[in-house]
Design an enzyme around this catalytic site. Structure first.
Site, PDB file in Angstrom:
ATOM      1  CG  HIS A  83       1.096  -4.092   6.768  1.00 35.09           C
ATOM      2  ND1 HIS A  83       2.047  -3.236   6.842  1.00 35.09           N
ATOM      3  CD2 HIS A  83       1.186  -5.067   5.695  1.00 35.09           C
ATOM      4  CE1 HIS A  83       2.952  -3.637   5.860  1.00 35.09           C
ATOM      5  NE2 HIS A  83       2.515  -4.739   5.261  1.00 35.09           N
ATOM      6  CG  ASP A  85       3.409  -2.028  10.381  1.00 38.69           C
ATOM      7  OD1 ASP A  85       2.460  -2.453   9.424  1.00 38.69           O
ATOM      8  OD2 ASP A  85       4.208  -2.587  10.908  1.00 38.69           O
ATOM      9  CD  GLU A 149       3.272  -7.784   7.200  1.00 43.74           C
ATOM     10  OE1 GLU A 149       3.541  -8.918   6.805  1.00 43.74           O
ATOM     11  OE2 GLU A 149       4.147  -6.753   7.016  1.00 43.74           O
ATOM     12  CG  ASP A 176       1.570  -7.120   2.618  1.00 44.72           C
ATOM     13  OD1 ASP A 176       2.315  -6.304   2.006  1.00 44.72           O
ATOM     14  OD2 ASP A 176       1.582  -7.439   3.785  1.00 44.72           O
ATOM     15  CB  THR A 311      44.110  -3.245  17.671  1.00 45.87           C
ATOM     16  OG1 THR A 311      44.552  -2.026  18.418  1.00 45.87           O
ATOM     17  CG2 THR A 311      44.688  -2.673  16.121  1.00 45.87           C
TER      18      THR A 311
END
Lengths: 453, 453
Positions: A83, A85, A149, A176, A311
């Site tokens: 992959h 990406d 991926e 991978d 707060t």
């Protein structure tokens, strides 16, 4: 071939650095053009290396880069998956150098994607070039490099289903994953699956002043913390009803075999600066990260998170929660069990929305196959020692999908190290590992072709 | 005087809108120049109204606006306190109109600070103008308007200690609280104190891949959730050892008296869109927000909080946690008990840092004083009904400090409503309430001067 690799080492590195400069973060829409530019980069390099029919296959999301070299239809075919990406790079301030301005320091390439998966994917493009230039490609090869991926490969299964003929092959080859150490190569033979959920807890319909309302209405942050805390018991078992129902328990023999892999708890703790480890009672660290399912909060937010003190009781609080799954659990099963349980433990004073992100199935790959044996032989030749088969804690959900859709096993030839800090600031990949991959991959093709005869 | 108020109504409103346009967010350094500009705005308007010796008194932080009108040293002196800084306005996206572009809609002024405290503070400036223009100031007056109330008034105590003579007075007059309803005026006679803490939990020394490490190391988000969850027991009692040791318990008679204030749980739930309330067992909603101490998470963050899914175990997780305190608890005591406890419950697998933000002391103001009686009479005249004394859940820590440093009681003449959404998006202040304040305050001066004779 090794001469060619040595002569072209600088170019191989520079090409990778060029690709690493493109921030192909698939999770964040603002990088859309960069993700597409990276796909084009990969396609161009495949063409230059000699692949045929290279194309960007459109999907509902990012394109899948396809390319092939069919030298003889009667020979076996290797389908390479990777992959292009990468994970988001934040928190940016923790990087020693910008994530998309790669630098080589102390023999390591530092950049987002250096290892996962641009570096490991690109080894295959260069190994292919090496074989082509040296007339040494011994079988057919197809490339399928996706760009989603890191966001769950949402469109890959549809692509695979619609292109079974085009993708027909004998084995899938993926880099991978990691290995144990540079002097202890290993091949991943199991992967965990995943269910990834996002939860939203709503208390009052608007942010409130914690002085005027504090103590009288449900604070969605406090409630979310209580709900998350209740997901583990005092032994760090997960409390979701039925969560462990389908978990395959390993035999004592299998566990003893696993325990033979070299592992130093002291070194592990030291590397992470931990005084103590933390995990499910009754299992070792190695087991906790491989054969046992887990539940982790990956992100939490709500209320005022700026400087100083405000707060407020916020209206909403959120968390991203993922579970790693082991063989026989399924993503659909666990997603459903989580959702049902999480909704059931919400007190009436809040509203809860549970939304699944992507999931994936756990997988165990066979070690007696020709492909595994060829990979083992290739590592042994380049590293000088036989690689150890190990089960990894990570998830590559598409491995199970490839098996079910294409009927193919995958060989996970990873060259990364734990210290590569993938998904973290200062991700890196050893120049040694990158070059070793380019050297080892052609040997896999060689032995795989030979042993398949 | 009422003619003058009617004739100048539009100008009184426009001046307030001008001040609301300046984003005087004291918590965020990027608004520094705006905070100072707001101090100058207040000083200019005090001068125009006829105050003498108006100055911006420098502190280590933001300046305190001082001004006075001494008509006769033998007459009593009212010291007016207010603040010109405002809460941060985020989340901006939840505002129907930009927080620093005030609009008047359906009789309400919408802007950050519209009520808290620019609107309520500016009523005093205008009431002073009304008395001056009508030759009706019946006693001496001093103004002390600070710019750090929303970040804990860190420099006010030093200023007060160093200027006791300058600030010498007979009573302190503050409008920084609310009342029950426009037809049910009330005067606040008690305030909760506060301890505000920030906690940081560190697991591994860097962000980790949740697949490779999930289940084997302490996830600081999960741990933080467990630690926070453990701060309340199943009855929503706070579990910090000794937390309740010094809490003043009210008698059944006192609680019965409190219960007479008009309150509809149905309306309360409906207004906040709650299916159920949530709070300490054994106490009513009114008691939970007034006479009981509380613990709320005001902000939490850690890990990946962007779009999509990132499979990370973060190195750190953070929370901002505040506790509201009731009479006899002290901020120092509770800060110490919290810190000790929070550190003690951290497992060895994480490191914890606890850092206190500002604190403040709880206070109960007397209802039998001349000042309270004068205020009560003033409300009765303008609203037509006698105001109800109520104890508020909010904190104005400086009220206790004024008592200890200057020996002065405060009268809390608030004109805000619960629905004003102070500290929240779409903060607003009724035009009715603003004008009613300007009308009522001169009557307080009148009766206070008369009754002090």
């Amino acid at each position: 071939m090794n001469n060619y690799i040595t002569e072209n080492k600088d170019r191989f590195l520079n090409e990778l650095l060029d690709m690493l400069r493109i921030p192909s973060v698939s999770a964040d829409p603002k990088f859309k053009q960069d993700v597409i530019r990276t796909a084009e980069f990969v396609a161009d390099r495949l063409r230059e290396a000699g692949a045929d029919n290279v194309e960007l296959c459109e999907t509902a999301g990012y394109p899948i880069v396809y390319g092939e070299k069919i030298i003889d239809p009667s020979l076996p075919t290797v389908l390479v998956y990777g992959h292009y990406d990468v994970q988001p790079a934040d928190p940016y301030e923790l990087w020693n150098s910008p994530p998309f301005e790669p630098v080589i320091k102390d023999g390591k390439i530092y950049a987002r994607g250096a290892c996962d998966d641009k570096g490991q994917m690109y080894m295959h493009v260069k190994a292919f070039e090496v074989m082509m230039r040296n007339n040494a490609l011994p079988c057919n090869v197809k490339f399928m490099i996706e760009g989603e991926e890191e966001v769950g490969s949402a469109n890959l299964a549809t692509f695979v289903k619609n292109n079974k003929e085009k993708l027909a092959a004998d084995v899938i080859l993926i880099s991978d994953t990691g290995m144990l150490a540079n002097d202890t190569p290993s091949i991943t033979t199991g992967l965990r699956g995943m269910s990834y959920m996002e939860v939203e807890v709503t208390g009052p319909n608007r942010d409130l002043h914690s002085g005027l309302y504090g103590g009288a209405v449900a604070n969605p942050i406090n409630i979310l913390c209580q709900m998350i805390a209740s997901l583990h018991d005092e032994n760090n078992h997960i409390t979701i009803p039925g969560f462990y129902d389908n978990v395959t328990e390993l035999s004592q023999e299998e566990r003893a075999e696993m325990a033979r892999a070299p592992f130093s708890l002291d070194k592990y703790k030291k590397a992470l600066d931990l005084s103590d480890i933390h995990g499910e009672e009754g299992y070792t660290t190695m087991e906790r990260t491989s054969i046992r399912p887990t539940l982790d909060v990956n992100g939490i937010w709500g209320g005022y998170i700026g400087e100083g003190a405000k707060t407020v009781i916020p209206s909403k609080a959120f968390a991203k929660i993922s579970m790693r799954l082991v063989p026989n659990q399924t993503s659909a099963e666990i997603t459903e069990k989580f959702t049902k349980h999480f909704e059931s433990i919400a007190p009436a004073s809040v509203k809860v929305v549970v939304k699944p992100h992507h999931g994936g199935e756990p997988v165990v790959t066979p070690t007696d196959s020709v492909a595994y044996q060829a990979a083992s032989k290739a590592y042994e030749e380049t590293f000088g020692v036989k690689p150890i088969p190990v089960r990894s804690g990570g998830s590559i959900p598409i491995v199970a999908m490839f098996k079910s859709e294409l009927g193919l096993d995958s060989v996970l030839m990873g060259f990364g190290l734990d210290s590569d800090a993938i998904h973290s600031p200062n991700e890196n990949f050893g120049v040694f590992n990158y070059m070793k991959g380019i050297e080892t991959i052609p040997l896999f093709y060689k032995y795989y072709a030979e042993m398949s005869r």
